[in-house]
Write a protein that holds these residues in place. Sequence first.
Motif, PDB file in Angstrom:
ATOM      1  N   ASP A  29       0.821  -1.211   0.000  1.00 43.37           N
ATOM      2  CA  ASP A  29       0.000   0.000   0.000  1.00 43.37           C
ATOM      3  C   ASP A  29       0.857   1.265   0.000  1.00 43.37           C
ATOM      4  O   ASP A  29       0.396   2.333  -0.392  1.00 43.37           O
ATOM      5  CB  ASP A  29      -0.912   0.033   1.234  1.00 43.37           C
ATOM      6  N   ASN A  30       2.102   1.138   0.457  1.00 44.49           N
ATOM      7  CA  ASN A  30       2.962   2.309   0.622  1.00 44.49           C
ATOM      8  C   ASN A  30       4.322   2.138  -0.047  1.00 44.49           C
ATOM      9  O   ASN A  30       5.329   2.664   0.434  1.00 44.49           O
ATOM     10  CB  ASN A  30       3.169   2.606   2.110  1.00 44.49           C
ATOM     11  N   ALA A  31       4.366   1.393  -1.132  1.00 44.21           N
ATOM     12  CA  ALA A  31       5.610   1.202  -1.865  1.00 44.21           C
ATOM     13  C   ALA A  31       5.302   1.172  -3.360  1.00 44.21           C
ATOM     14  O   ALA A  31       4.371   0.476  -3.789  1.00 44.21           O
ATOM     15  CB  ALA A  31       6.292  -0.102  -1.448  1.00 44.21           C
ATOM     16  N   PRO A  32       6.031   1.915  -4.186  1.00 41.40           N
ATOM     17  CA  PRO A  32       5.763   1.949  -5.630  1.00 41.40           C
ATOM     18  C   PRO A  32       6.094   0.616  -6.285  1.00 41.40           C
ATOM     19  O   PRO A  32       7.177   0.070  -6.066  1.00 41.40           O
ATOM     20  CB  PRO A  32       6.681   3.068  -6.131  1.00 41.40           C
ATOM     21  N   PRO A  33       5.194   0.054  -7.084  1.00 42.64           N
ATOM     22  CA  PRO A  33       5.406  -1.260  -7.688  1.00 42.64           C
ATOM     23  C   PRO A  33       6.558  -1.309  -8.677  1.00 42.64           C
ATOM     24  O   PRO A  33       7.162  -2.362  -8.885  1.00 42.64           O
ATOM     25  CB  PRO A  33       4.069  -1.546  -8.386  1.00 42.64           C
ATOM     26  N   GLY A  34       6.900  -0.189  -9.270  1.00 45.32           N
ATOM     27  CA  GLY A  34       7.956  -0.192 -10.280  1.00 45.32           C
ATOM     28  C   GLY A  34       9.336  -0.514  -9.752  1.00 45.32           C
ATOM     29  O   GLY A  34      10.261  -0.753 -10.530  1.00 45.32           O
ATOM     30  N   ILE A  35       9.495  -0.540  -8.418  1.00 42.18           N
ATOM     31  CA  ILE A  35      10.830  -0.768  -7.855  1.00 42.18           C
ATOM     32  C   ILE A  35      11.171  -2.250  -7.727  1.00 42.18           C
ATOM     33  O   ILE A  35      12.293  -2.578  -7.346  1.00 42.18           O
ATOM     34  CB  ILE A  35      10.964  -0.127  -6.462  1.00 42.18           C
ATOM     35  N   GLY A  36      10.218  -3.145  -8.029  1.00 43.16           N
ATOM     36  CA  GLY A  36      10.400  -4.579  -7.784  1.00 43.16           C
ATOM     37  C   GLY A  36      11.775  -5.134  -8.129  1.00 43.16           C
ATOM     38  O   GLY A  36      12.526  -5.567  -7.231  1.00 43.16           O
ATOM     39  N   PRO A  37      12.184  -5.156  -9.397  1.00 42.15           N
ATOM     40  CA  PRO A  37      13.481  -5.732  -9.767  1.00 42.15           C
ATOM     41  C   PRO A  37      14.661  -5.005  -9.124  1.00 42.15           C
ATOM     42  O   PRO A  37      15.592  -5.643  -8.615  1.00 42.15           O
ATOM     43  CB  PRO A  37      13.504  -5.578 -11.297  1.00 42.15           C
ATOM     44  N   ALA A  38      14.620  -3.665  -9.144  1.00 41.57           N
ATOM     45  CA  ALA A  38      15.725  -2.898  -8.571  1.00 41.57           C
ATOM     46  C   ALA A  38      15.808  -3.089  -7.056  1.00 41.57           C
ATOM     47  O   ALA A  38      16.900  -3.109  -6.483  1.00 41.57           O
ATOM     48  CB  ALA A  38      15.552  -1.412  -8.904  1.00 41.57           C
ATOM     49  N   LEU A  39      14.657  -3.241  -6.424  1.00 46.99           N
ATOM     50  CA  LEU A  39      14.621  -3.464  -4.980  1.00 46.99           C
ATOM     51  C   LEU A  39      15.345  -4.748  -4.610  1.00 46.99           C
ATOM     52  O   LEU A  39      16.209  -4.763  -3.730  1.00 46.99           O
ATOM     53  CB  LEU A  39      13.171  -3.530  -4.499  1.00 46.99           C
ATOM     54  N   LEU A  40      15.017  -5.820  -5.281  1.00 48.07           N
ATOM     55  CA  LEU A  40      15.638  -7.111  -4.962  1.00 48.07           C
ATOM     56  C   LEU A  40      17.114  -7.133  -5.347  1.00 48.07           C
ATOM     57  O   LEU A  40      17.922  -7.795  -4.694  1.00 48.07           O
ATOM     58  CB  LEU A  40      14.878  -8.229  -5.664  1.00 48.07           C
ATOM     59  N   ALA A  41      17.474  -6.395  -6.383  1.00 49.06           N
ATOM     60  CA  ALA A  41      18.888  -6.301  -6.754  1.00 49.06           C
ATOM     61  C   ALA A  41      19.672  -5.568  -5.669  1.00 49.06           C
ATOM     62  O   ALA A  41      20.803  -5.934  -5.335  1.00 49.06           O
ATOM     63  CB  ALA A  41      19.030  -5.580  -8.089  1.00 49.06           C
ATOM     64  N   GLU A  42      19.061  -4.541  -5.092  1.00 49.94           N
ATOM     65  CA  GLU A  42      19.697  -3.799  -4.005  1.00 49.94           C
ATOM     66  C   GLU A  42      19.817  -4.670  -2.756  1.00 49.94           C
ATOM     67  O   GLU A  42      20.866  -4.693  -2.093  1.00 49.94           O
ATOM     68  CB  GLU A  42      18.874  -2.553  -3.684  1.00 49.94           C
ATOM     69  N   ILE A  43      18.768  -5.409  -2.455  1.00 48.91           N
ATOM     70  CA  ILE A  43      18.778  -6.276  -1.279  1.00 48.91           C
ATOM     71  C   ILE A  43      19.852  -7.355  -1.402  1.00 48.91           C
ATOM     72  O   ILE A  43      20.470  -7.759  -0.410  1.00 48.91           O
ATOM     73  CB  ILE A  43      17.387  -6.910  -1.080  1.00 48.91           C
ATOM     74  N   ALA A  44      20.108  -7.806  -2.623  1.00 49.51           N
ATOM     75  CA  ALA A  44      21.119  -8.843  -2.854  1.00 49.51           C
ATOM     76  C   ALA A  44      22.516  -8.383  -2.432  1.00 49.51           C
ATOM     77  O   ALA A  44      23.401  -9.211  -2.199  1.00 49.51           O
ATOM     78  CB  ALA A  44      21.121  -9.254  -4.321  1.00 49.51           C
ATOM     79  N   LYS A  45      22.725  -7.066  -2.316  1.00 50.94           N
ATOM     80  CA  LYS A  45      24.019  -6.551  -1.857  1.00 50.94           C
ATOM     81  C   LYS A  45      24.248  -6.863  -0.386  1.00 50.94           C
ATOM     82  O   LYS A  45      25.382  -6.920   0.075  1.00 50.94           O
ATOM     83  CB  LYS A  45      24.078  -5.030  -2.052  1.00 50.94           C
ATOM     84  N   LEU A  66      -3.666  -2.333  -6.310  1.00 49.14           N
ATOM     85  CA  LEU A  66      -2.343  -2.971  -6.289  1.00 49.14           C
ATOM     86  C   LEU A  66      -2.040  -3.689  -7.606  1.00 49.14           C
ATOM     87  O   LEU A  66      -1.215  -4.601  -7.644  1.00 49.14           O
ATOM     88  CB  LEU A  66      -2.254  -3.962  -5.123  1.00 49.14           C
ATOM     89  N   ARG A  67      -2.689  -3.255  -8.661  1.00 46.66           N
ATOM     90  CA  ARG A  67      -2.511  -3.915  -9.954  1.00 46.66           C
ATOM     91  C   ARG A  67      -1.034  -3.944 -10.375  1.00 46.66           C
ATOM     92  O   ARG A  67      -0.545  -4.936 -10.891  1.00 46.66           O
ATOM     93  CB  ARG A  67      -3.330  -3.184 -11.015  1.00 46.66           C
ATOM     94  N   GLY A  68      -0.325  -2.837 -10.135  1.00 49.12           N
ATOM     95  CA  GLY A  68       1.088  -2.783 -10.501  1.00 49.12           C
ATOM     96  C   GLY A  68       1.918  -3.821  -9.772  1.00 49.12           C
ATOM     97  O   GLY A  68       2.803  -4.450 -10.356  1.00 49.12           O
ATOM     98  N   TRP A  69       1.623  -4.025  -8.492  1.00 45.20           N
ATOM     99  CA  TRP A  69       2.360  -5.017  -7.716  1.00 45.20           C
ATOM    100  C   TRP A  69       2.009  -6.436  -8.149  1.00 45.20           C
ATOM    101  O   TRP A  69       2.867  -7.325  -8.105  1.00 45.20           O
ATOM    102  CB  TRP A  69       2.070  -4.844  -6.227  1.00 45.20           C
ATOM    103  N   LYS A  70       0.766  -6.662  -8.569  1.00 46.00           N
ATOM    104  CA  LYS A  70       0.362  -8.002  -8.995  1.00 46.00           C
ATOM    105  C   LYS A  70       1.246  -8.506 -10.129  1.00 46.00           C
ATOM    106  O   LYS A  70       1.586  -9.681 -10.200  1.00 46.00           O
ATOM    107  CB  LYS A  70      -1.108  -7.999  -9.430  1.00 46.00           C
ATOM    108  N   GLU A  71       1.629  -7.605 -11.013  1.00 44.87           N
ATOM    109  CA  GLU A  71       2.468  -7.983 -12.142  1.00 44.87           C
ATOM    110  C   GLU A  71       3.886  -8.344 -11.699  1.00 44.87           C
ATOM    111  O   GLU A  71       4.595  -9.057 -12.399  1.00 44.87           O
ATOM    112  CB  GLU A  71       2.508  -6.825 -13.145  1.00 44.87           C
ATOM    113  N   GLN A  72       4.272  -7.865 -10.533  1.00 45.26           N
ATOM    114  CA  GLN A  72       5.621  -8.120 -10.030  1.00 45.26           C
ATOM    115  C   GLN A  72       5.728  -9.415  -9.224  1.00 45.26           C
ATOM    116  O   GLN A  72       6.803  -9.995  -9.114  1.00 45.26           O
ATOM    117  CB  GLN A  72       6.075  -6.955  -9.138  1.00 45.26           C
ATOM    118  N   LEU A  73       4.610  -9.855  -8.667  1.00 48.11           N
ATOM    119  CA  LEU A  73       4.644 -10.984  -7.735  1.00 48.11           C
ATOM    120  C   LEU A  73       5.246 -12.238  -8.328  1.00 48.11           C
ATOM    121  O   LEU A  73       6.183 -12.835  -7.772  1.00 48.11           O
ATOM    122  CB  LEU A  73       3.231 -11.269  -7.214  1.00 48.11           C
TER     123      LEU A  73
END
Length: 240
Positions: free
Chosen positions: A16-32, A50-57
Amino acid sequence: MDGDTTARLAVLIDADNAPPGIGPALLAEIAKYGTANVKRAYGDWTGTSLRGWKEQLLAQSIQPIQQFAYTTGKNATDSALIIDAMDLLYTGRFDGFCLVSSDSDFTRLAARLRESGLTVYGFGERKTPKPFVSACDKFIYTENLQSPAVPAAAEPKSLASVTTLLRDAVNAASDDDGWAPLAYVGNIIVKQRPDFDPRTYGYAKLSDLVTATSLFETQRRAVGDGKPNVIYVRAGGHVT
């Protein structure tokens, strides 16, 4: 545990409080910082918000956690995330948590996790309230993940705002000759300001930011045994 890819992390996303477009970049950052053993996103997945996040799941292998909005004006998603975080904490299987939200409601959760000896990485927009930012060991603004750092000079005002922070950290980490390992300087800064990130100033790395100020000398020292050179820095203005 910066740089330790063996750290076991639990990634909890307040969709609800995070932009869905960050999905791939978020996990790449976490991998550090480690391996995401758990990846969960919380929200009401029955609606369209949450349609944007559904596409990322599916693409990012993130488990959706359904949470209905029982009452208008009450955020049941926050409560579900906090309860799950504590359940995961008590398993003793994790070294750290990644809390993805711009909501100050997670301030106490971050503090509680750190009290238990775990590392907390926060991810949120620049509008995130300072108490939540300060409660984390390290806080990364999602804007820095969405927009790649531009390797051009940042505005003078932006660099001026960070100069004192850099000088103080170098002084704290320096030896008798004034030289300090850049990695140690970075660690000191993050302890003081969890949201410090060279990308905020337009630079991909701390070394690039330090060089851009023209106020420090930098020196690369060989370690040997095939290991990468270590960058040292001291107050000055020459590169060697």
